[in-house]
Design a protein around this motif. Structure first.
Motif: not given
Length: 184
Positions: A37-38, A62-67, A77-78, A119-121
């Protein structure tokens, strides 16, 4: 623009190395999610980047895809696999220290409830519920076994039935089989 692109790609590569190191050293699932998120909130949105041969419109994409990959990874690992393993490890530690009680089920339940309003969940409410149910079953089974073992030692059926009733009534985890063990 090329310099910004190179700078962003280098930042991402360095951050990925830091993620790998912190993952190996035991960073918690929530802490790792907070790190994603950071990175997502501070990522550049102006320059395209190419990471691992894949072009992204910008570092934030990119970071959105990685999250999303981290949240959707169904392995240990998830996010959800890690989180469940952390709670199970905590339970096993409590068992080995002799501090495991029915309150430990509440701790596991509260741990999942603490994620509910992130919110991301929001899109993962069903997955959270499934994971919570599965984890509570595991923790309740361990507590039920502990109660039955204590019953085998002290033959206090009332205490054993009350312990099982608390698990069933408070957390909705069926204890019929365990009740039958006491009756038999």
């Amino acid at each position: 623009q090329n310099l910004n692109k190179s700078l962003n790609e280098t930042k991402i590569s360095n951050t990925l190395l830091n993620f790998a190191t912190s993952t190996i050293t035991g960073q918690s699932a929530v802490s790792l999610l907070d790190s994603f998120n950071k990175m997502l909130s501070s990522a550049d949105t102006a320059s395209p980047v190419t990471i691992g041969g894949v072009r992204y419109d910008n570092a934030q994409q990119y970071w959105n895809a990685q999250r999303a990959n981290f949240l959707n990874d169904t392995s240990a690992n998830g996010f959800f696999g890690r989180y469940k393993n952390e709670i199970t490890d905590n339970m096993n530690t409590q068992i080995s220290k002799g501090t495991f009680t029915t309150d430990s089920i509440k701790q596991a339940s509260d741990a999942y409830d603490s994620l509910r309003f992130r919110p991301e969940l929001a899109d993962y409410a069903n997955k959270l519920d499934q994971q919570k149910t599965s984890t509570l079953q595991t923790v309740a089974d361990a507590r039920s076994t502990q109660i039955l073992n204590q019953f085998a030692t002290d033959l206090n059926a009332q205490k054993a039935v009350q312990g099982l009733a608390t698990i069933q009534d408070t957390y909705g985890i069926d204890q019929t089989k365990n009740y039958q063990s006491i009756i038999i």
